[in-house]
Scaffold this motif. Sequence first.
Motif, short mmCIF file in Angstrom:
data_model
loop_
_atom_site.label_atom_id
_atom_site.label_comp_id
_atom_site.label_asym_id
_atom_site.label_seq_id
_atom_site.Cartn_x
_atom_site.Cartn_y
_atom_site.Cartn_z
N ILE A 193 45.46 168.47 22.38
CA ILE A 193 44.69 168.71 23.60
C ILE A 193 44.17 170.14 23.55
O ILE A 193 44.96 171.07 23.34
N ALA A 194 42.88 170.29 23.72
CA ALA A 194 42.27 171.62 23.61
C ALA A 194 41.35 171.89 24.79
O ALA A 194 40.64 170.99 25.25
N VAL A 195 41.36 173.13 25.26
CA VAL A 195 40.45 173.60 26.31
C VAL A 195 39.69 174.79 25.75
O VAL A 195 40.28 175.83 25.46
N GLU A 196 38.38 174.63 25.61
CA GLU A 196 37.56 175.65 24.97
C GLU A 196 36.25 175.85 25.73
O GLU A 196 35.86 175.00 26.54
N ALA A 197 35.58 176.96 25.45
CA ALA A 197 34.24 177.21 25.98
C ALA A 197 33.26 177.10 24.82
O ALA A 197 33.46 177.71 23.76
N ASN A 198 32.21 176.31 25.01
CA ASN A 198 31.23 176.09 23.95
C ASN A 198 29.84 176.21 24.53
O ASN A 198 29.40 175.36 25.30
N GLU A 199 29.15 177.29 24.17
CA GLU A 199 27.80 177.58 24.69
C GLU A 199 27.84 177.62 26.22
O GLU A 199 28.45 178.49 26.80
N ASN A 200 27.20 176.65 26.87
CA ASN A 200 27.14 176.71 28.34
C ASN A 200 28.03 175.67 29.00
O ASN A 200 27.80 175.27 30.14
N ILE A 201 29.07 175.24 28.30
CA ILE A 201 29.97 174.22 28.86
C ILE A 201 31.42 174.57 28.58
O ILE A 201 31.73 175.37 27.69
N TYR A 202 32.30 173.96 29.37
CA TYR A 202 33.72 173.94 29.06
C TYR A 202 34.01 172.61 28.40
O TYR A 202 33.59 171.56 28.89
N LEU A 203 34.70 172.64 27.28
CA LEU A 203 34.98 171.44 26.51
C LEU A 203 36.49 171.19 26.50
O LEU A 203 37.25 172.02 26.02
N ILE A 204 36.87 170.04 27.03
CA ILE A 204 38.28 169.64 27.03
C ILE A 204 38.37 168.38 26.17
O ILE A 204 37.71 167.37 26.48
N THR A 205 39.16 168.43 25.10
CA THR A 205 39.26 167.29 24.20
C THR A 205 40.70 166.80 24.09
O THR A 205 41.64 167.59 24.12
N VAL A 206 40.84 165.49 23.98
CA VAL A 206 42.13 164.85 23.74
C VAL A 206 41.97 164.01 22.48
O VAL A 206 41.26 163.00 22.49
N SER A 207 42.61 164.43 21.38
CA SER A 207 42.46 163.75 20.09
C SER A 207 43.80 163.19 19.64
O SER A 207 44.85 163.77 19.90
N ASP A 208 43.73 162.05 18.94
CA ASP A 208 44.96 161.47 18.39
C ASP A 208 44.65 160.83 17.04
O ASP A 208 43.48 160.59 16.71
N ASN A 209 45.70 160.58 16.27
CA ASN A 209 45.55 159.93 14.96
C ASN A 209 46.01 158.49 15.00
O ASN A 209 46.51 157.94 14.02
N GLY A 210 45.85 157.86 16.16
CA GLY A 210 46.30 156.48 16.34
C GLY A 210 45.36 155.45 15.74
O GLY A 210 44.49 155.77 14.92
N ARG A 211 45.52 154.21 16.19
CA ARG A 211 44.78 153.09 15.59
C ARG A 211 43.29 153.15 15.89
O ARG A 211 42.47 152.65 15.13
N GLY A 212 42.91 153.72 17.03
CA GLY A 212 41.50 153.76 17.38
C GLY A 212 40.99 152.40 17.83
O GLY A 212 41.71 151.40 17.83
N PHE A 213 39.71 152.35 18.21
CA PHE A 213 39.12 151.10 18.67
C PHE A 213 37.61 151.18 18.54
O PHE A 213 37.03 152.26 18.37
#
Length: 261
Positions: A193-213
Amino acid sequence: MPQPGPEILSAAIVVSFIILMLSIVVIFVMVNYKKKQQIHLHEKALMKEEFEKQFLKSQFEVQEQTFQQIGKELHDNVGQLLSTSRMLIGLTERELQNPPDTLLTANATLGQAINEIRSLAKSLDKEWLERFSFSENIQTMIERINAAKDIVVEYIQSVELPLRSDEQIILFRIVQEAIQNAVKHAGPTNMRIAVEANENIYLITVSDNGRGFDVGSVSKSMGLANMEHRVQLLQGTIHFNSIAEGGTTVAIRLPLKTEEP
């Protein structure tokens, strides 16, 4: 007195017609602008009303989850700690001639139990929601997941989110939903889980290495629809990027400068 010629009459008619048409256009533009302004104000009022409803709903959800967690912690965590302390103290009473290592251990365990109780009591404070911190609550949630040792969750925050407490509650519910979906359906071993600032936005990402869909073939469930709706209340967007057997990333983008709803 000479009468005006046909050319003059025709010119006067044309000018009058042009003036009439311009007047109609001006009136139409003004009416249309007024109508759009009224629609905008109405939509803004509806958005504010929906925001307040969603905030209240999020409050109840967080409170309900807190009460459930208190019951679980009291039974499984704090109860076990107190039982362990009691056992260690009993051992010390029977072995007073030995160095009091068990007493020290019992003392440390009681200290841990006290911290747990204080943490739970804090979550029941009537001003807790007003002081709600997205970062603190996400970290607490991650600590509980990591404690089970089935999934390793990493949290990275490189920027502070200038959101009000009510907005932080809504954002927490969105990220919490993403985490719970991954744990329940994807079977990951690692999450980030990451909270970052990118250009003119705040970017919050939730990534996993699961099965996906397959994002294209999956219909919008109630959980995904709620996530999208809540992100819209924060004037942001949400994107799901997933590969079968290759993991999933949920990307939440919020404007750099938030406005009052």
